[in-house]
Design an enzyme around this catalytic site. Structure first.
Site, PDB file in Angstrom:
ATOM      1  N   ASN A 208       7.287  -0.997   0.291  1.00 43.93           N
ATOM      2  CA  ASN A 208       6.269   0.013  -0.047  1.00 43.93           C
ATOM      3  C   ASN A 208       5.064  -0.172   0.872  1.00 43.93           C
ATOM      4  OD1 ASN A 208       4.422  -1.957  -1.328  1.00 43.93           O
ATOM      5  ND2 ASN A 208       6.115  -2.151  -2.789  1.00 43.93           N
ATOM      6  N   ASP A 277      10.395  -2.509  -7.650  1.00 46.96           N
ATOM      7  CA  ASP A 277      11.075  -2.521  -8.951  1.00 46.96           C
ATOM      8  C   ASP A 277      12.588  -2.588  -8.803  1.00 46.96           C
ATOM      9  OD1 ASP A 277       8.876  -2.460 -10.716  1.00 46.96           O
ATOM     10  OD2 ASP A 277       8.520  -0.361 -10.190  1.00 46.96           O
ATOM     11  N   LYS A 287      25.024  -5.730  10.344  1.00 45.37           N
ATOM     12  CA  LYS A 287      24.293  -4.465  10.394  1.00 45.37           C
ATOM     13  C   LYS A 287      25.229  -3.310  10.025  1.00 45.37           C
ATOM     14  CE  LYS A 287      21.748  -1.571  13.514  1.00 45.37           C
ATOM     15  NZ  LYS A 287      21.772  -1.098  14.875  1.00 45.37           N
ATOM     16  N   PHE A 321      -2.180  -5.265 -12.377  1.00 44.25           N
ATOM     17  CA  PHE A 321      -2.651  -4.047 -11.718  1.00 44.25           C
ATOM     18  C   PHE A 321      -1.747  -2.903 -12.125  1.00 44.25           C
ATOM     19  CE2 PHE A 321      -5.937  -4.752  -8.458  1.00 44.25           C
ATOM     20  CZ  PHE A 321      -6.145  -6.109  -8.676  1.00 44.25           C
ATOM     21  N   LYS A 335       0.756  -0.438 -20.090  1.00 45.75           N
ATOM     22  CA  LYS A 335       1.205  -1.638 -19.348  1.00 45.75           C
ATOM     23  C   LYS A 335       0.462  -2.882 -19.833  1.00 45.75           C
ATOM     24  CE  LYS A 335       2.615   0.767 -15.190  1.00 45.75           C
ATOM     25  NZ  LYS A 335       2.305   1.153 -13.819  1.00 45.75           N
ATOM     26  N   LYS A 339       2.881  -5.675 -21.351  1.00 47.44           N
ATOM     27  CA  LYS A 339       3.068  -6.914 -20.581  1.00 47.44           C
ATOM     28  C   LYS A 339       2.202  -8.049 -21.113  1.00 47.44           C
ATOM     29  CE  LYS A 339       4.421  -4.363 -16.411  1.00 47.44           C
ATOM     30  NZ  LYS A 339       4.736  -4.460 -14.986  1.00 47.44           N
TER      31      LYS A 339
HETATM   32  N1  CTP Z   1       4.931  -6.216 -11.518  1.00 46.40           N
HETATM   33  C1  CTP Z   1       5.674  -7.386 -11.520  1.00 46.40           C
HETATM   34  N2  CTP Z   1       7.014  -7.337 -11.295  1.00 46.40           N
HETATM   35  C2  CTP Z   1       7.643  -6.142 -11.086  1.00 46.40           C
HETATM   36  C3  CTP Z   1       6.888  -4.950 -11.084  1.00 46.40           C
HETATM   37  C4  CTP Z   1       5.525  -5.027 -11.296  1.00 46.40           C
HETATM   38  O1  CTP Z   1       5.124  -8.469 -11.723  1.00 46.40           O
HETATM   39  N3  CTP Z   1       8.951  -6.129 -10.884  1.00 46.40           N
HETATM   40  C5  CTP Z   1       3.482  -6.296 -11.778  1.00 46.40           C
HETATM   41  C6  CTP Z   1       2.614  -5.857 -10.612  1.00 46.40           C
HETATM   42  O2  CTP Z   1       2.265  -6.965  -9.807  1.00 46.40           O
HETATM   43  C7  CTP Z   1       1.411  -5.258 -11.311  1.00 46.40           C
HETATM   44  C8  CTP Z   1       1.962  -4.736 -12.606  1.00 46.40           C
HETATM   45  O3  CTP Z   1       3.205  -5.403 -12.811  1.00 46.40           O
HETATM   46  O4  CTP Z   1       0.439  -6.238 -11.643  1.00 46.40           O
HETATM   47  C9  CTP Z   1       2.173  -3.261 -12.687  1.00 46.40           C
HETATM   48  O5  CTP Z   1       2.961  -2.817 -11.643  1.00 46.40           O
HETATM   49  P1  CTP Z   1       3.372  -1.283 -11.526  1.00 46.40           P
HETATM   50  O6  CTP Z   1       4.348  -1.160 -10.418  1.00 46.40           O
HETATM   51  O7  CTP Z   1       2.161  -0.399 -11.515  1.00 46.40           O
HETATM   52  O8  CTP Z   1       4.049  -1.022 -12.886  1.00 46.40           O
HETATM   53  P2  CTP Z   1       5.492  -1.092 -13.391  1.00 46.40           P
HETATM   54  O9  CTP Z   1       5.459  -1.981 -14.586  1.00 46.40           O
HETATM   55  O10 CTP Z   1       6.437  -1.450 -12.324  1.00 46.40           O
HETATM   56  O11 CTP Z   1       5.698   0.369 -13.921  1.00 46.40           O
HETATM   57  P3  CTP Z   1       6.075   1.742 -13.179  1.00 46.40           P
HETATM   58  O12 CTP Z   1       6.644   1.361 -11.845  1.00 46.40           O
HETATM   59  O13 CTP Z   1       7.043   2.326 -14.076  1.00 46.40           O
HETATM   60  O14 CTP Z   1       4.807   2.505 -13.092  1.00 46.40           O
END
Ligand code: CTP
Length: 396
Positions: A208, A277, A287, A321, A335, A339
């Site tokens: 990303n 995610d 490759k 975050f 969240k 969490k």
């Molecule tokens: N985070 C994490 N591990 C993951 C995904 C996210 O520890 N696999 C943590 C990020 O570091 C951040 C928080 O979770 O502090 C929220 O991340 P975000 O991507 O906004 O939220 P998600 O829980 O992944 O939800 P969504 O993608 O559905 O918005």
């Protein structure tokens, strides 16, 4: 963070004296004032006019002309300074200071000032490693002077080794650290930053746009405020912040492993990393060659690291975050609760000046009691400071 501070820069006679010009520019950019004292030998390497122009102040060299021409006593320079930085510091100035000599303006001011003194050595490797120079540095350190380690690499005398002037950014960081109240001393903070990379063959990956800037700012500011910081970072182009325990990782699984390894000793975890995610279910050993028709990748879920550590908090403070493109507050609140966090820092990716890649951010800090602190557009370093202010209250 140096806004309004008075930096007194001592420049002594080594080839690295030319770098003091750039150092002044870095200082001035932070909003502080800079006054320069040059030794006579320093003027052989760079002109006072250059440093006067860059600092916007007269350059001081001689104790007696200081009193005659500027009507200020050397004591005034010593008293006005919030910090005395000597960069470059030659073996000669280090020796004179260690002996308590005051035979020119710089050594006199160094003896007279009550401000912290930061010595940034620069000299030939053999001189830097000479036992008497080492002893002098130890002596000065034992009397409260702050001495940076010289940098390594190619020296002006065409040799390789230690003795280069420390990196200018590191000098600036050190000055900022010296002038920052140590209100997080004794705390151990684990910060994650940057993106993760999820490979599907040896040359390709899913990732990303995260630059890591927000997480690095948190690590730098927390360290300046006295915390012991571990920074677990996905791949970024940012320089490794000095003084932090830096652990580079690549994928979400590697980040999870590193977080779990360092969790036990942490008083607080700040998860600013943009963890992917999903990861490709398989990784080809070779490759993947293109064939006619589309390529289908199957993705599987990565572990949610933050949710996992939220389940076994063991008294740790957890800050997450949330990056959203719609329903910012509702999604962030969900969240925060799901969490099991203490705070969540929410930002809207669609707002200009917020989110990935930028040097600024616009965030809302949400707490468990339903409080929402809305911060305006700010530099990420300032945002980091505000997040740590809130975090500090949680320690009470
Ligand atoms: N985070 C994490 N591990 C993951 C995904 C996210 O520890 N696999 C943590 C990020 O570091 C951040 C928080 O979770 O502090 C929220 O991340 P975000 O991507 O906004 O939220 P998600 O829980 O992944 O939800 P969504 O993608 O559905 O918005």
């Amino acid at each position: 963070m140096l806004k309004g501070k008075h930096i007194l820069l001592g420049v002594t006679g080594g080839i690295a004296a030319y770098k003091s010009a750039e150092l002044i520019r870095l200082f001035i950019k932070t909003g502080c004032s800079v006054k320069v004292i040059m030794t006579r030998h320093a003027t052989e390497f760079i002109t006072p006019l250059t440093l006067q122009t860059l600092s916007g102040n007269p350059v001081f060299m001689d104790m007696f002309s200081l009193i005659r021409d500027h009507d200020i006593a050397h004591i005034a320079l010593a008293e006005e300074a919030d910090v005395l930085v000597i960069a470059p510091a030659t073996a000669n100035i280090i020796g004179k200071m260690a002996a308590g000599l005051a035979d020119d303006l710089l050594t006199t001011v160094a003896l007279a000032t009550k401000a912290p003194v930061l010595i940034c050595p620069a000299m030939n490797t053999n001189m830097y490693e000479n036992a008497i120079v080492r002893e002098n540095m130890r002596k000065l350190a034992s009397r409260g002077c702050h001495i940076m380690a010289a940098g390594e690499g190619e020296l002006a005398c065409k040799t390789e080794g230690s003795g280069r002037l420390p990196d200018l950014q590191d000098i600036l960081d050190e000055v900022q650290s010296l002038l920052t109240e140590k209100d997080l001393a004794g705390k151990r903070i684990l910060v994650t930053a940057g993106p993760t990379r999820e490979p599907f063959d040896p040359v390709r990956f899913i990732t990303n746009y995260s630059s890591g800037k927000m997480g690095y700012a948190l690590a730098i500011v927390a360290r300046r405020r006295g915390a012991a910081v571990t920074l677990i970072s996905g791949p970024t182009v940012l320089p490794v912040p000095s003084g932090v325990d830096f652990i580079p990782v690549s994928s979400a699984l590697e980040m999870r492993e590193a977080v779990m390894q360092h969790l036990k000793t942490a008083d607080m975890v700040i998860k600013s990393a943009a963890v992917a995610d999903f990861r490709p279910s398989t990784r080809a050993d070779d490759k993947i060659k293109k064939k006619s028709g589309p390529l289908t990748l199957t993705l599987e879920r990565n572990p949610d690291i933050l949710a996992e550590i939220g389940k076994k908090k063991e008294g740790r403070i957890l800050i997450g975050f949330a990056m959203e493109s719609e329903d910012l507050v509702e999604n962030a609140k969900a969240k925060l609760m799901k969490k099991n966090l203490d705070l969540i820092v929410a930002n809207d990716v669609k707002q200009s000046g917020a989110g990935f890649q930028t040097d600024t951010n616009i965030v809302k800090i949400l707490d468990r009691a339903g409080g929402i602190e809305e911060l305006p557009l700010m530099d990420k370093m300032e945002v980091a400071g505000r997040i740590l202010d809130r975090a500090k209250q949680l320690f009470k």
